[in-house]
Design an enzyme around this catalytic site. Structure first.
Site, PDB file in Angstrom:
ATOM      1  CD  GLU A 143     -11.656  89.740  43.567  1.00  0.00           C
ATOM      2  OE1 GLU A 143     -12.444  89.159  44.058  1.00  0.00           O
ATOM      3  OE2 GLU A 143     -10.513  88.584  43.277  1.00  0.00           O
TER       4      GLU A 143
ATOM      5  CB  ALA B  89      -0.997  82.482  50.320  1.00  0.00           C
TER       6      ALA B  89
ATOM      7  CG  HIS C   6     -10.744  89.173  48.978  1.00  0.00           C
ATOM      8  ND1 HIS C   6     -10.444  88.060  48.213  1.00  0.00           N
ATOM      9  CD2 HIS C   6     -11.832  89.766  48.708  1.00  0.00           C
ATOM     10  CE1 HIS C   6     -11.325  88.423  47.049  1.00  0.00           C
ATOM     11  NE2 HIS C   6     -12.299  89.460  47.463  1.00  0.00           N
TER      12      HIS C   6
ATOM     13  CD  GLN D 190     -12.378  78.743  41.062  1.00  0.00           C
ATOM     14  OE1 GLN D 190     -13.025  77.572  40.470  1.00  0.00           O
ATOM     15  NE2 GLN D 190     -11.156  78.709  41.559  1.00  0.00           N
TER      16      GLN D 190
END
Length: 290
Positions: free
Chosen positions: A18, A52, A78, A180
């Site tokens: 990632e 965000a 994402h 996570q």
């Protein structure tokens, strides 16, 4: 390829990496140097994070398309839906379709800092499942991953309810789950077993991130709310003389985690690289394969 197809086709565990889109233009070359350094690991796919409220949308898209064009790697973008309207999400997905990007990780996302409450930030997609449904109905060719929380979702203290929500996302069309970060494999193994009891049968890919500094450990706790650092690991880090020793401790701990996960025949392992290559490369060198 779709991540689902990659996971189905491989008999050995797959490895994925990632990255996040750099804020500064000069850091883009550094990131691609990192990707080049990690290429010998032959990752099956890589993923790119999304800020965000879609705050890094353009940079995320630029990075996703550049990785795909310059490396040929399968890329997972994402996609967060908080603060987004359907027309915005549709526009992004159409753009991905045009560029041959076939995989997304569907997330609700975090509340943008400039919006006072979560309720004010929500628009057309209250939860990640709403995004999963939208993608599956309107872009059925897309591969969809969702997030899992071995130590529990910080906003859902009822762990049984949490799995109920996760099952709904899978039933709505999610192909796999990526977790996570966690530091105790017992949490992951227990999570997988509880998912099985809940009727969740899609692959659950463990997410691994080594601690590299004392400050980084504190930052990780802020970013991954609810994550637990085992006392044995915490003691080692706190007693370390400097961050060089902390990094060695973190790599060794993560290596042990990955080795045990491989011994248990997991479908894959996802590495949170923080756009750096050294720790991940060291973990791979330490592993006993075959």
């Amino acid at each position: 390829m779709l991540v689902k197809e990659i996971l189905d086709a491989r008999t050995e565990p797959v490895f994925s990496l990632e990255f996040f889109p750099p804020k500064k233009q000069e850091d883009w070359d550094k990131l691609f140097a990192t990707i080049t350094n990690l290429n010998p690991l032959e990752p099956s796919y890589v993923s790119v994070t999304y800020g965000a409220g879609g705050s890094t949308r353009e940079r995320t898209h630029n990075l996703v398309t550049r990785i795909q064009q310059e490396t040929g790697l399968t890329v997972v973008s994402h996609l967060t839906c908080i603060g987004a309207e359907k027309c915005e999400i549709e526009s992004v997905l159409k753009l991905y379709r045009e560029h041959g990007i076939k995989n997304v990780l569907a997330l609700r996302g975090d509340k943008p800092a400039d919006i006072p409450t979560l309720e004010e930030a929500i628009k057309d997609f209250p939860h990640a499942i709403d995004l999963v449904r939208f993608i599956r109905e309107n872009f059925p060719e897309m591969g969809i991953g969702v997030a899992g929380f071995p130590e529990g979702h910080p906003e859902t203290p009822n762990r049984m309810k949490e799995l109920e929500f996760l099952k709904e996302k899978v039933d709505a069309g999610a192909d796999y789950i990526v977790t996570q970060l966690f530091f105790d494999n017992r949490d992951y193994f227990d999570y997988v077993e509880r998912c099985d009891l809940a009727g969740i049968t899609v692959p659950i890919i463990p997410g691994i991130m080594p601690i590299m500094s004392k400050k980084g450990m504190i930052r990780m706790g802020e970013l991954a709310l609810g994550s637990r650092i085992p006392s044995k690991l915490l003691r080692k880090v706190l007693e370390a003389s400097d961050d060089k020793e902390v990094a060695e401790i973190g790599v060794n701990w993560a290596t042990s985690q990955v080795q045990e996960l491989l011994d248990h025949k997991v479908k894959g392992i996802h590495f949170y690289t923080l756009n750096l290559s050294e720790a991940t490369l060291k973990i791979f060198r330490n592993l006993k394969r075959g």
